[in-house]
Design an enzyme around this catalytic site. Structure first.
Site, PDB file in Angstrom:
ATOM      1  N   ARG A 252      40.577  33.951 154.035  1.00 20.34           N
ATOM      2  CA  ARG A 252      39.393  34.284 154.839  1.00 20.34           C
ATOM      3  C   ARG A 252      39.712  34.303 156.325  1.00 20.34           C
ATOM      4  O   ARG A 252      39.206  35.147 157.067  1.00 20.34           O
ATOM      5  CB  ARG A 252      38.255  33.306 154.533  1.00 20.34           C
ATOM      6  CG  ARG A 252      37.691  33.469 153.122  1.00 20.34           C
ATOM      7  CD  ARG A 252      36.511  32.544 152.904  1.00 20.34           C
ATOM      8  NE  ARG A 252      35.950  32.655 151.570  1.00 20.34           N
ATOM      9  CZ  ARG A 252      36.401  31.968 150.511  1.00 20.34           C
ATOM     10  NH1 ARG A 252      37.424  31.149 150.640  1.00 20.34           N
ATOM     11  NH2 ARG A 252      35.812  32.110 149.331  1.00 20.34           N
TER      12      ARG A 252
ATOM     13  N   ARG B 246      30.111  36.594 141.411  1.00 20.06           N
ATOM     14  CA  ARG B 246      29.922  36.387 142.861  1.00 20.06           C
ATOM     15  C   ARG B 246      28.454  36.664 143.154  1.00 20.06           C
ATOM     16  O   ARG B 246      28.037  37.814 143.298  1.00 20.06           O
ATOM     17  CB  ARG B 246      30.816  37.339 143.653  1.00 20.06           C
ATOM     18  CG  ARG B 246      32.269  37.334 143.191  1.00 20.06           C
ATOM     19  CD  ARG B 246      33.152  36.467 144.046  1.00 20.06           C
ATOM     20  NE  ARG B 246      34.490  36.361 143.464  1.00 20.06           N
ATOM     21  CZ  ARG B 246      35.504  37.181 143.740  1.00 20.06           C
ATOM     22  NH1 ARG B 246      35.344  38.168 144.599  1.00 20.06           N
ATOM     23  NH2 ARG B 246      36.678  36.999 143.175  1.00 20.06           N
TER      24      ARG B 246
ATOM     25  N   PRO C  63      47.132  37.634 149.978  1.00 19.06           N
ATOM     26  CA  PRO C  63      46.639  38.965 149.577  1.00 19.06           C
ATOM     27  C   PRO C  63      45.111  38.999 149.588  1.00 19.06           C
ATOM     28  O   PRO C  63      44.464  38.110 149.030  1.00 19.06           O
ATOM     29  CB  PRO C  63      47.183  39.120 148.151  1.00 19.06           C
ATOM     30  CG  PRO C  63      47.409  37.729 147.662  1.00 19.06           C
ATOM     31  CD  PRO C  63      47.763  36.916 148.869  1.00 19.06           C
TER      32      PRO C  63
ATOM     33  N   ARG D  53      36.943  31.555 144.549  1.00 17.78           N
ATOM     34  CA  ARG D  53      36.299  32.838 144.204  1.00 17.78           C
ATOM     35  C   ARG D  53      36.433  33.169 142.728  1.00 17.78           C
ATOM     36  O   ARG D  53      35.903  34.173 142.275  1.00 17.78           O
ATOM     37  CB  ARG D  53      36.930  33.958 145.040  1.00 17.78           C
ATOM     38  CG  ARG D  53      36.712  33.773 146.525  1.00 17.78           C
ATOM     39  CD  ARG D  53      37.624  34.671 147.342  1.00 17.78           C
ATOM     40  NE  ARG D  53      37.266  36.077 147.301  1.00 17.78           N
ATOM     41  CZ  ARG D  53      36.316  36.630 148.048  1.00 17.78           C
ATOM     42  NH1 ARG D  53      35.617  35.889 148.877  1.00 17.78           N
ATOM     43  NH2 ARG D  53      36.062  37.920 147.971  1.00 17.78           N
TER      44      ARG D  53
ATOM     45  N   LYS E 283      50.658  33.326 141.232  1.00 13.80           N
ATOM     46  CA  LYS E 283      49.618  32.830 142.153  1.00 13.80           C
ATOM     47  C   LYS E 283      48.376  32.434 141.357  1.00 13.80           C
ATOM     48  O   LYS E 283      47.846  33.232 140.578  1.00 13.80           O
ATOM     49  CB  LYS E 283      49.258  33.928 143.165  1.00 13.80           C
ATOM     50  CG  LYS E 283      48.123  33.567 144.113  1.00 13.80           C
ATOM     51  CD  LYS E 283      47.982  34.597 145.215  1.00 13.80           C
ATOM     52  CE  LYS E 283      46.854  34.255 146.169  1.00 13.80           C
ATOM     53  NZ  LYS E 283      45.525  34.505 145.634  1.00 13.80           N
TER      54      LYS E 283
ATOM     55  N   TYR F 178      30.779  39.268 150.995  1.00  9.05           N
ATOM     56  CA  TYR F 178      31.959  39.468 150.145  1.00  9.05           C
ATOM     57  C   TYR F 178      33.082  38.536 150.594  1.00  9.05           C
ATOM     58  O   TYR F 178      33.758  37.901 149.781  1.00  9.05           O
ATOM     59  CB  TYR F 178      32.410  40.937 150.231  1.00  9.05           C
ATOM     60  CG  TYR F 178      33.815  41.186 149.737  1.00  9.05           C
ATOM     61  CD1 TYR F 178      34.173  40.920 148.413  1.00  9.05           C
ATOM     62  CD2 TYR F 178      34.803  41.689 150.592  1.00  9.05           C
ATOM     63  CE1 TYR F 178      35.474  41.141 147.961  1.00  9.05           C
ATOM     64  CE2 TYR F 178      36.103  41.915 150.145  1.00  9.05           C
ATOM     65  CZ  TYR F 178      36.431  41.635 148.832  1.00  9.05           C
ATOM     66  OH  TYR F 178      37.716  41.846 148.388  1.00  9.05           O
TER      67      TYR F 178
ATOM     68  N   GLN G 268      51.550  41.778 145.733  1.00 10.32           N
ATOM     69  CA  GLN G 268      50.775  41.060 144.699  1.00 10.32           C
ATOM     70  C   GLN G 268      50.043  42.057 143.809  1.00 10.32           C
ATOM     71  O   GLN G 268      49.354  42.954 144.301  1.00 10.32           O
ATOM     72  CB  GLN G 268      49.765  40.117 145.367  1.00 10.32           C
ATOM     73  CG  GLN G 268      48.803  39.438 144.406  1.00 10.32           C
ATOM     74  CD  GLN G 268      47.514  40.223 144.200  1.00 10.32           C
ATOM     75  OE1 GLN G 268      47.012  40.821 145.161  1.00 10.32           O
ATOM     76  NE2 GLN G 268      46.980  40.249 142.989  1.00 10.32           N
TER      77      GLN G 268
ATOM     78  N   TYR H 278      47.397  42.978 140.568  1.00  7.02           N
ATOM     79  CA  TYR H 278      46.450  42.803 139.467  1.00  7.02           C
ATOM     80  C   TYR H 278      46.817  43.841 138.420  1.00  7.02           C
ATOM     81  O   TYR H 278      46.913  45.036 138.731  1.00  7.02           O
ATOM     82  CB  TYR H 278      45.014  43.048 139.930  1.00  7.02           C
ATOM     83  CG  TYR H 278      44.405  41.930 140.744  1.00  7.02           C
ATOM     84  CD1 TYR H 278      44.529  40.604 140.342  1.00  7.02           C
ATOM     85  CD2 TYR H 278      43.681  42.207 141.898  1.00  7.02           C
ATOM     86  CE1 TYR H 278      43.963  39.580 141.079  1.00  7.02           C
ATOM     87  CE2 TYR H 278      43.105  41.187 142.638  1.00  7.02           C
ATOM     88  CZ  TYR H 278      43.249  39.880 142.220  1.00  7.02           C
ATOM     89  OH  TYR H 278      42.689  38.867 142.951  1.00  7.02           O
TER      90      TYR H 278
ATOM     91  N   SER I   1      46.762  27.592 144.007  1.00  4.55           N
ATOM     92  CA  SER I   1      45.607  28.240 144.645  1.00  4.55           C
ATOM     93  C   SER I   1      44.468  28.283 143.647  1.00  4.55           C
ATOM     94  O   SER I   1      44.694  28.467 142.451  1.00  4.55           O
ATOM     95  CB  SER I   1      45.997  29.678 145.026  1.00  4.55           C
ATOM     96  OG  SER I   1      44.859  30.464 145.339  1.00  4.55           O
TER      97      SER I   1
HETATM   98  C1  FNR Z   1      41.015  37.181 148.084  1.00  2.00           C
HETATM   99  N1  FNR Z   1      42.044  36.664 147.298  1.00  2.00           N
HETATM  100  C2  FNR Z   1      42.852  37.535 146.582  1.00  2.00           C
HETATM  101  N2  FNR Z   1      43.914  37.047 145.884  1.00  2.00           N
HETATM  102  C3  FNR Z   1      44.736  37.885 145.230  1.00  2.00           C
HETATM  103  O1  FNR Z   1      45.699  37.419 144.620  1.00  2.00           O
HETATM  104  N3  FNR Z   1      44.509  39.233 145.258  1.00  2.00           N
HETATM  105  C4  FNR Z   1      43.464  39.795 145.918  1.00  2.00           C
HETATM  106  O2  FNR Z   1      43.295  41.012 145.935  1.00  2.00           O
HETATM  107  C5  FNR Z   1      42.569  38.911 146.578  1.00  2.00           C
HETATM  108  N4  FNR Z   1      41.459  39.388 147.221  1.00  2.00           N
HETATM  109  C6  FNR Z   1      40.710  38.557 148.013  1.00  2.00           C
HETATM  110  C7  FNR Z   1      39.660  39.072 148.765  1.00  2.00           C
HETATM  111  C8  FNR Z   1      38.973  38.246 149.635  1.00  2.00           C
HETATM  112  C9  FNR Z   1      37.865  38.816 150.472  1.00  2.00           C
HETATM  113  C10 FNR Z   1      39.305  36.885 149.738  1.00  2.00           C
HETATM  114  C11 FNR Z   1      38.598  35.959 150.705  1.00  2.00           C
HETATM  115  C12 FNR Z   1      40.304  36.360 148.956  1.00  2.00           C
HETATM  116  C13 FNR Z   1      42.394  35.242 147.362  1.00  2.00           C
HETATM  117  C14 FNR Z   1      43.342  34.959 148.522  1.00  2.00           C
HETATM  118  O3  FNR Z   1      44.599  35.532 148.308  1.00  2.00           O
HETATM  119  C15 FNR Z   1      43.528  33.458 148.735  1.00  2.00           C
HETATM  120  O4  FNR Z   1      43.948  32.864 147.544  1.00  2.00           O
HETATM  121  C16 FNR Z   1      42.242  32.782 149.202  1.00  2.00           C
HETATM  122  O5  FNR Z   1      41.568  33.585 150.132  1.00  2.00           O
HETATM  123  C17 FNR Z   1      42.589  31.444 149.839  1.00  2.00           C
HETATM  124  O6  FNR Z   1      41.436  30.779 150.256  1.00  2.00           O
HETATM  125  P1  FNR Z   1      40.868  30.862 151.750  1.00  2.00           P
HETATM  126  O7  FNR Z   1      42.045  30.844 152.691  1.00  2.00           O
HETATM  127  O8  FNR Z   1      40.112  32.151 151.835  1.00  2.00           O
HETATM  128  O9  FNR Z   1      39.986  29.688 151.838  1.00  2.00           O
END
Ligand code: FNR
Length: 349
Positions: free
Chosen positions: A279, A156, A69, A227, A200, A16, A119, A121, A222
């Site tokens: 991450r 995913r 977040p 993802r 974002k 995940y 943040q 959703y 971003s």
């Molecule tokens: C996220 N990201 C994310 N973004 C957001 O706006 N709300 C969320 O709930 C989540 N949830 C989430 C879960 C997980 C497991 C990951 C890895 C990422 C995206 C996050 O905020 C961010 O944009 C990315 O993780 C940036 O990339 P890196 O640093 O993981 O490479």
């Protein structure tokens, strides 16, 4: 730290965390694009004292790092968003709480005196949104962030292949609210509430310009760490066109692929005001909870400081785009390719 996280996490949680969408091309491109920038250092500038401090949203920051977040952060540490904000307080940086992590708005707000962003959703109608924004304001958050790159849940395939959903289920009906979000909603929220608004998931100059026209305070460049939309550009490649069109009319946050202090310096050179880690934050929590995240942030600060010194720069105000240039990458990109000594025993990690 990444190895320890892998050891501590069940395979479903690990997948995940590291996973992206479909072919995971965007995930790899995030690293590729960062690795395709080289530094142009200067010398003989007396770098005996380095200051990594910046400010963002009028808040002092010990370094320009945002804890991005992360939904279901409690998978990686039981304290979830509360633990993240405690680490942010300890390090003098800012944390962004995801609306799909625990605990709730008020508990995260009370967990530390760090500057925080909430943040959202969107999973309900205007009244539902307004109620949340009011709670966010009343709880003292410094800004409200709408994530706008998640109109639908992406494929995913690491999760789909195992037939699992590691996060809390969302009904298709609820998702419809996020899918129908549009610029009028941005305008409505901006007009109704007195709190800085962050969008974002901005990926183009066109949308950045619209956001500024709508009075948005922070443009958060971003691609969700690869993802959401697959086959996107590497995130750092998006930054210059956005910085250019925004022209200082809003602050710029950046994330996606950032694993090293040198990555942070590259993004700052290209015009970011703050840089998010997703991450990395979760790996650190999974490796060692609050202490693990603080240790990770200390390491990041050391890397930032060391990179600035070797670039002949005493503080971020001396940094600009003339310090980076395009170069050939030398490392096959992957979600963990920033750590070449990692050698995770399982080739499929
Ligand atoms: C996220 N990201 C994310 N973004 C957001 O706006 N709300 C969320 O709930 C989540 N949830 C989430 C879960 C997980 C497991 C990951 C890895 C990422 C995206 C996050 O905020 C961010 O944009 C990315 O993780 C940036 O990339 P890196 O640093 O993981 O490479």
């Amino acid at each position: 730290m990444v190895k320890l996280a892998k050891r501590n996490l069940p395979q479903t949680s690990w997948d995940y965390l590291i996973g992206g969408t479909e072919t995971e091309t965007t995930v790899a491109r995030n690293r590729l694009s960062l690795d395709s920038l080289a530094f142009k250092p200067r010398v003989l500038n007396d770098v005996s004292s380095i200051d990594t401090a910046t400010s963002f949203l009028d808040q002092p920051m010990s370094m320009p790092i945002l804890l991005a977040p992360v939904g279901s952060l409690q998978i990686f540490d039981p304290g979830g968003g509360a633990t993240a904000t405690k680490a942010a307080a300890e390090m003098g940086i800012m944390s962004i709480a995801s609306s799909v992590c625990t605990p709730d708005i008020e508990e995260i707000a009370a967990a530390s005196n760090a500057s925080k962003v909430y943040q959202l959703y969107v999973r309900g109608d205007e009244n539902w949104v307004d109620d949340i924004v009011r709670r966010v304001i009343d709880s003292g958050y410094k800004a409200f962030c709408l994530t706008v790159d998640t109109s639908v849940v992406s494929r995913r395939e690491r999760d789909i292949a195992k037939g699992v959903s590691p996060t809390s289920p969302t009904t298709p009906g609820d998702m419809g609210y996020q899918a129908s979000l549009n610029w009028q909603d941005v305008e409505r929220i901006k007009q109704k509430f007195d709190i800085p608004l962050i969008l974002k998931g901005i990926n183009t100059a066109e949308d950045a310009a619209k956001a500024v026209d709508h009075g948005v305070d922070v443009i958060y460049v971003s691609n969700h760490g690869g993802r959401q939309l697959d086959h996107g550009r590497g995130a750092i490649d998006l930054l210059p066109e956005v910085v250019d069109i925004v022209g200082g009319r809003a602050e710029i946050a950046f994330d996606s692929g950032v694993c090293r202090g040198s990555d942070v310096v590259k993004a700052m050179a290209l015009g970011a005001d703050a840089v998010g880690i997703g991450r990395l934050e979760a790996w650190a929590l999974a490796a060692g909870g609050l202490e693990g995240l603080i240790c990770c942030l200390q390491l990041l600060q050391k890397e930032i400081s060391g990179t600035l010194a070797l670039m002949g720069i005493k503080n971020f105000s001396e940094l600009d785009a003339s310090f980076v240039t395009a170069a050939s990458p030398v490392t096959p990109p992957s979600v963990v390719s920033a750590f070449p000594l990692l050698n995770l025993e399982d080739p499929g990690y």
